[in-house]
Design an enzyme around this catalytic site. Sequence first.
Site, short mmCIF file in Angstrom:
data_model
loop_
_atom_site.label_atom_id
_atom_site.label_comp_id
_atom_site.label_asym_id
_atom_site.label_seq_id
_atom_site.Cartn_x
_atom_site.Cartn_y
_atom_site.Cartn_z
N LYS A 4 0.80 -1.23 0.00
CA LYS A 4 0.00 0.00 0.00
C LYS A 4 0.84 1.29 0.00
O LYS A 4 0.42 2.29 -0.56
CB LYS A 4 -0.96 0.01 1.20
CG LYS A 4 -2.16 -0.89 1.01
CD LYS A 4 -3.15 -0.70 2.13
CE LYS A 4 -4.39 -1.52 1.86
NZ LYS A 4 -5.48 -1.23 2.79
N ASP A 61 -10.20 3.34 1.39
CA ASP A 61 -10.37 2.75 2.73
C ASP A 61 -11.04 3.74 3.68
O ASP A 61 -11.92 3.37 4.47
CB ASP A 61 -9.01 2.35 3.33
CG ASP A 61 -8.44 1.08 2.71
OD1 ASP A 61 -9.23 0.24 2.26
OD2 ASP A 61 -7.20 0.95 2.69
N TYR A 78 -12.36 -8.86 10.54
CA TYR A 78 -13.60 -9.53 10.12
C TYR A 78 -13.47 -11.06 10.09
O TYR A 78 -14.39 -11.75 9.66
CB TYR A 78 -14.10 -9.00 8.77
CG TYR A 78 -13.09 -9.04 7.67
CD1 TYR A 78 -12.35 -7.90 7.36
CD2 TYR A 78 -12.84 -10.20 6.96
CE1 TYR A 78 -11.41 -7.92 6.36
CE2 TYR A 78 -11.89 -10.23 5.96
CZ TYR A 78 -11.18 -9.09 5.67
OH TYR A 78 -10.23 -9.12 4.70
N GLY A 129 -16.09 -5.53 10.92
CA GLY A 129 -15.09 -5.14 9.93
C GLY A 129 -15.47 -5.39 8.48
O GLY A 129 -14.81 -4.90 7.57
#
Length: 287
Positions: free
Chosen positions: A70, A106, A229, A250
Amino acid sequence: MKHSSCLLGIIGDPIGHSLSPAMQNAALSRLKIGASYRAFAVAPRDLAAFLKKDVAGLNLKGLNVTIPHKEAVLKYCKKISPEARAIGAINTLVVSPKGLVGYNTDAAGYLRSLTEDTGFRPSGKTVLVLGAGGAARAVLYALARAGADPIFISNRTPARARSLARYFRKIFPKTFFQAVSQDKASFTTLFSGVDLVVNTTSVGMKGKGGFRLPLALLPKTAVVSDLVYRPLMTTLLKAARRRKLRIHTGLGMLLHQGALSFKLWTGKMPDRRVMHRALLDALRKKA
Ligand code: ATR
């Protein structure tokens, strides 16, 4: 984007666990867009070659970017959105004729999902963000942009929380950012005034560990949010639910960041119910 048999995808390392192909392919077929979305395992040493050669060779029109790339993809972009620059991370690349354009969905994805799932409006609210990594940066940016104030950051390594607070004070000079240590005394003082607690760390992932937080001290209207999650109901969320607090899982952030990436590539907003169902199916299969 011309849709005829073009390719989209996600790069990361490892990438086999990714739920994005299931979710994005479900959205593409619902809109009858003739494109497909694939996962590409790209090791850090192969990133430059992938972006410079394979993107063109495979006729890729857009990519999601995940761990560990990222931050690294920033330097390969011709243009970078203001959000991605401020957050210091890119999760979406659009392949344009002039080169790669980097975005971060995000932050906006987190905010949309928080508001949609819980009704929480950050403006003027007191928030506590646990963690000081990449995910924390996106969440902090989103909450500060939406007017949360004051914002507390707490991290296992306190120096990282302090440095993040310093960094965000420069970007949002009107917002109060403060690093707080993770000891019982600091949390006890803080919790009765906190409207939102967000776990951005990997604590609780795959059922490992869990924060011991004085949730009983939170106001009854508080929201507890967990970016993890796997599992959907983390130890933290279960504890919050026992206290009858509103919870935010999440999966919503994953869904909404993906929907916003889809819109950047195709110009169309996907059907989020279809994506949500695909995510739940994929989670079950990959559990
Ligand atoms: P990401 O990009 O997913 O946020 P990261 O940048 O590696 O990943 O950040 C991980 C975050 O989870 C950090 O805040 C990390 O705390 P440290 O800065 O002290 O390393 C936090 N974290 C990871 N494992 C943890 C654990 N077992 N207990 C507490 N915090 C943890």
